[in-house]
Scaffold this motif. Structure first.
Motif, PDB file in Angstrom:
ATOM      1  N   LEU A  75      -3.415   4.956  -1.435  1.00  0.00           N
ATOM      2  CA  LEU A  75      -4.352   5.612  -0.512  1.00  0.00           C
ATOM      3  C   LEU A  75      -3.960   7.083  -0.399  1.00  0.00           C
ATOM      4  CD1 LEU A  75      -6.522   5.731   1.774  1.00  0.00           C
ATOM      5  CD2 LEU A  75      -4.710   5.026   3.365  1.00  0.00           C
ATOM      6  N   VAL A  76      -4.854   7.959  -0.816  1.00  0.00           N
ATOM      7  CA  VAL A  76      -4.603   9.391  -0.718  1.00  0.00           C
ATOM      8  C   VAL A  76      -5.152   9.886   0.619  1.00  0.00           C
ATOM      9  CG1 VAL A  76      -5.083  11.653  -1.743  1.00  0.00           C
ATOM     10  CG2 VAL A  76      -4.719   9.665  -3.225  1.00  0.00           C
ATOM     11  N   VAL A  77      -4.317  10.602   1.383  1.00  0.00           N
ATOM     12  CA  VAL A  77      -4.773  11.153   2.669  1.00  0.00           C
ATOM     13  C   VAL A  77      -4.569  12.670   2.656  1.00  0.00           C
ATOM     14  CG1 VAL A  77      -4.556  11.074   5.185  1.00  0.00           C
ATOM     15  CG2 VAL A  77      -4.136   9.002   3.844  1.00  0.00           C
ATOM     16  N   ILE A 132       0.866  -1.184   0.000  1.00  0.00           N
ATOM     17  CA  ILE A 132       0.000   0.000   0.000  1.00  0.00           C
ATOM     18  C   ILE A 132       0.903   1.235   0.000  1.00  0.00           C
ATOM     19  CG2 ILE A 132      -1.767   1.293   1.279  1.00  0.00           C
ATOM     20  CD1 ILE A 132      -2.426  -1.449   2.693  1.00  0.00           C
ATOM     21  N   VAL A 133       0.684   2.139  -0.940  1.00  0.00           N
ATOM     22  CA  VAL A 133       1.438   3.395  -0.944  1.00  0.00           C
ATOM     23  C   VAL A 133       0.473   4.530  -0.617  1.00  0.00           C
ATOM     24  CG1 VAL A 133       2.703   5.068  -2.348  1.00  0.00           C
ATOM     25  CG2 VAL A 133       3.241   2.636  -2.530  1.00  0.00           C
ATOM     26  N   ILE A 134       0.765   5.227   0.486  1.00  0.00           N
ATOM     27  CA  ILE A 134      -0.018   6.408   0.843  1.00  0.00           C
ATOM     28  C   ILE A 134       0.550   7.589   0.090  1.00  0.00           C
ATOM     29  CG2 ILE A 134      -0.657   7.979   2.725  1.00  0.00           C
ATOM     30  CD1 ILE A 134      -0.532   5.646   4.649  1.00  0.00           C
ATOM     31  N   VAL A 135      -0.306   8.418  -0.474  1.00  0.00           N
ATOM     32  CA  VAL A 135       0.142   9.657  -1.105  1.00  0.00           C
ATOM     33  C   VAL A 135      -0.435  10.795  -0.274  1.00  0.00           C
ATOM     34  CG1 VAL A 135       0.373  10.947  -3.255  1.00  0.00           C
ATOM     35  CG2 VAL A 135      -0.021   8.475  -3.325  1.00  0.00           C
ATOM     36  N   ALA A 173      -6.437   2.678  10.889  1.00  0.00           N
ATOM     37  CA  ALA A 173      -7.666   1.903  10.680  1.00  0.00           C
ATOM     38  C   ALA A 173      -7.965   1.781   9.188  1.00  0.00           C
ATOM     39  CB  ALA A 173      -8.829   2.571  11.417  1.00  0.00           C
ATOM     40  N   GLU A 174      -7.731   2.854   8.455  1.00  0.00           N
ATOM     41  CA  GLU A 174      -7.959   2.854   7.009  1.00  0.00           C
ATOM     42  C   GLU A 174      -6.970   1.907   6.313  1.00  0.00           C
ATOM     43  OE1 GLU A 174     -10.585   4.482   6.071  1.00  0.00           O
ATOM     44  OE2 GLU A 174     -10.364   4.069   3.907  1.00  0.00           O
ATOM     45  N   ILE A 175      -5.706   1.957   6.756  1.00  0.00           N
ATOM     46  CA  ILE A 175      -4.680   1.066   6.190  1.00  0.00           C
ATOM     47  C   ILE A 175      -5.083  -0.398   6.432  1.00  0.00           C
ATOM     48  CG2 ILE A 175      -2.276   0.268   6.426  1.00  0.00           C
ATOM     49  CD1 ILE A 175      -1.561   3.194   7.264  1.00  0.00           C
ATOM     50  N   GLU A 176      -5.530  -0.678   7.655  1.00  0.00           N
ATOM     51  CA  GLU A 176      -5.899  -2.061   7.995  1.00  0.00           C
ATOM     52  C   GLU A 176      -7.095  -2.542   7.175  1.00  0.00           C
ATOM     53  OE1 GLU A 176      -6.048  -1.449  12.345  1.00  0.00           O
ATOM     54  OE2 GLU A 176      -4.531  -3.033  12.483  1.00  0.00           O
TER      55      GLU A 176
END
Lengths: 225, 354
Positions: free
Chosen positions: B303-305, B250-253, B344-347
């Motif tokens: 996942l964009v945060v 998972i890569v968060i941007v 929680a979102e990552i999980e």
């Protein structure tokens, strides 16, 4: 008891970002532990975030009465000062029993003190000025003096003590504190006001046993991320 | 004495501007960026510069246009509603090919909104800060140190490419205090400003600064020439940080203050065995398309945060050519998610991947 605060009103001022709120909150909790009835008044009309109101739960759990601006930490730009503040200005027969601490906004935020001045002058007060030599606009004793005088001019009151709150946040070293001592002394000489203490995080304070007037504090005010 | 100083993010911007040779500051107060004005009011007279509180944001940006035309480094700052007011002036400055630095310490919107931190001006900053075919450079600091460094870089980039550069920060970064080392800021070679209207002294033909063209073909030519410069900026000046992306499923941007929250969440997720990393755009324009496209081969999910309703999602989809799913998590209107919320979102995503 904090021997340097002999009156039952202690006003905490200083250049913004010096560490006033953290010192004021620490002082409130410590004086409460020593048996005094303590009230903390958040009189900060300058800062939008990071204020004593953030620590309300901890303070109240410890038995410190908090008087906070009605709109602290909301979207209202100018926090209004509640009339309840006047109740914290009652005359106390035995000053040692009670303490009301005013946490004042930085620099010209001290203007908020003006409206209570007649009470302060009637009942007597200690007015402390927190100074941090690692803040760029108060990095020299003469710049810090300028800031101190500005606070006096805005409030129409006299600073009675200097609190050396010099720090570099999480990166503060023992050397940084030792280096700041001569700055505080120089300011004290220029301002003709005594240094009442050097406020240091307790873990650093342990390493400074030989230094006089160390006041151990902990990081209570909010840190973000 | 320590060589660092303890500063609010807003002060770091102001001091970095002064250290970069900025001589003019024009502003109008608005929470949560007012410390920039206050700092400038105290410091500018001591360095021979000028800090002027204009009667409005519109007036301030037009003063910037005038000062920039003279070839002098100048700065204006505001927060979201105030930046909206500046948009006409920004477009004129772009049309005149003038360098300047604009700071937006974002707060909640729309309208008067609120004074708490937000990232709701992403679209405005990167896509539509003014009318016409136009673009500005957008830098997104994530620490007080970067507030200083990117301000210094913004002045250099603006001068080199003759265009405005914006520092897109938020209220949290503006108000928080961290140690800063100004010696870490880098300086670049700046081309001579032969276009400046700083007096001919009878030695050269006069320079004219203007955004009005009588002939549409000339206007078109000027825009095409400007877009060639934009291509050069995109080629040479894109900046980003890759954090634990090598093995990331998972890569968060995420950028700015939100990227810091994500890093805390990433540490917690990795402790639970979830392979997650972060791609942090430092330039929001030019956007780091290439590294994202490369990560689209190895990562399974993006996942964009952000502190908005998902304004950067489309940029990630375009950059990754929609090779992998892109989802969004954020809070808005001045509300900040906790690292636990991001975790929680990552999980949730990790559960779907297995």
């Amino acid at each position: 008891m904090f021997e340097n605060c002999t009156h039952n009103i202690c006003i905490v001022t200083g250049h913004f970002g010096a560490g006033k709120t953290n010192f004021a909150v620490n002082l409130a909790l410590r004086e409460k532990l020593s048996g005094r009835e303590v009230t903390l008044v958040d009189l900060d009309i300058v800062n939008p975030y990071f204020r004593a109101a953030d620590n309300r739960a901890e303070l109240e759990a410890a038995g410190v009465r908090c008087i906070l601006p009605e709109f602290a930490n909301t979207n209202v730009d100018i926090p209004t000062l509640p009339p309840e503040i006047y109740s914290a200005l009652e005359v106390y027969e035995k000053p040692t029993d009670r303490l009301t601490i005013f946490d004042v906004g930085g620099d010209n935020g001290a203007v908020a003190l003006g409206m209570y001045r007649r009470f302060f002058e009637e009942y007597g007060y200690d007015m402390l000025c927190c100074v941090n030599c690692y803040r760029p606009l108060t990095a020299t004793a003469s710049d810090a003096l300028e800031s101190l005088r500005e606070i006096e001019d805005c409030s129409g009151m006299k600073i009675t003590g200097i609190v050396n709150t010099s720090n570099l946040g999480d990166e503060t070293t023992t050397e940084d504190i030792l280096d700041s001592l001569s700055f505080a002394d120089e300011l004290s000489e220029l301002a003709k006001v005594p240094v009442v203490c050097t406020a240091v995080m307790s873990e650093t304070a342990e390493k400074l046993s030989g230094v006089k007037n160390i006041y151990p504090i902990r990081q209570i005010t909010k840190r973000m991320y | 004495m320590a060589k660092k100083v303890l500063m609010k993010g807003n002060e770091a911007i102001a001091e970095a501007a002064i250290k970069s040779g900025c001589l003019y500051f024009f502003g109008y107060p608005i929470t949560p960026q007012t410390e920039i004005s206050e700092y400038m009011a105290k410091r500018m007279p001591k360095v021979g510069g000028l800090c002027l509180q204009a009667e409005s944001e519109i007036s301030a940006i037009n003063m910037v246009m005038g000062a920039a035309a003279s070839g002098t480094r100048c700065l204006t700052s505001s927060s979201s509603p105030g930046v909206s007011l500046k948009s006409e002036g920004i477009s004129y400055i772009v049309g005149c090919d003038l360098p300047c630095v604009i700071v937006n310490v974002q707060r909640g919107g729309p309208g008067l909104g609120g004074i708490q931190p937000s990232q709701q001006d992403y679209y405005q900053a990167t896509k539509a800060n003014g009318h016409g075919d136009e673009q500005i450079i957008v830098l997104a600091p994530a620490s007080v140190q970067e507030m200083a460094q990117l301000t210094s870089e913004a002045f250099d980039l603006a001068d080199i490419y003759r265009m405005p550069a914006m520092i897109l920060a938020d209220g949290a970064l503006g108000q928080m205090m961290e140690p800063v080392d100004f010696e870490l800021t880098s300086k670049r070679e700046i081309p001579e400003k032969t276009w400046a209207t700083n007096g001919t002294e009878g030695k050269r033909p006069k320079n004219i600064i203007n955004s009005l063209y009588m002939n549409p073909n000339d206007l078109e030519d000027s825009i095409i020439a400007r877009y060639k410069r934009y291509d050069e900026v995109a080629e040479k000046e894109t900046k980003y940080e890759e954090y634990k992306c090598d093995d990331a499923d998972i890569v968060i941007v995420s950028y700015g203050i939100t990227a810091r929250i994500c890093k805390t969440a990433i540490a917690a997720a990795r402790a639970k065995g979830i392979k997650v990393g972060l791609l942090r755009p430092i330039t929001l324009w030019p956007y780091p398309k290439k590294p994202l496209l490369k990560l689209a081969d190895s990562a399974k999910h993006f996942l964009v945060v952000e502190l908005n309703m998902g304004q950067m999602v489309d940029d990630v989809k375009v950059a990754t050519e929609c090779k992998k799913p892109v989802s969004f998590f954020g809070r808005t209107g001045g509300v900040i998610p906790s690292p636990a919320d991001v975790l929680a979102e990552i999980e949730k995503i990790a559960g779907g991947l297995n």
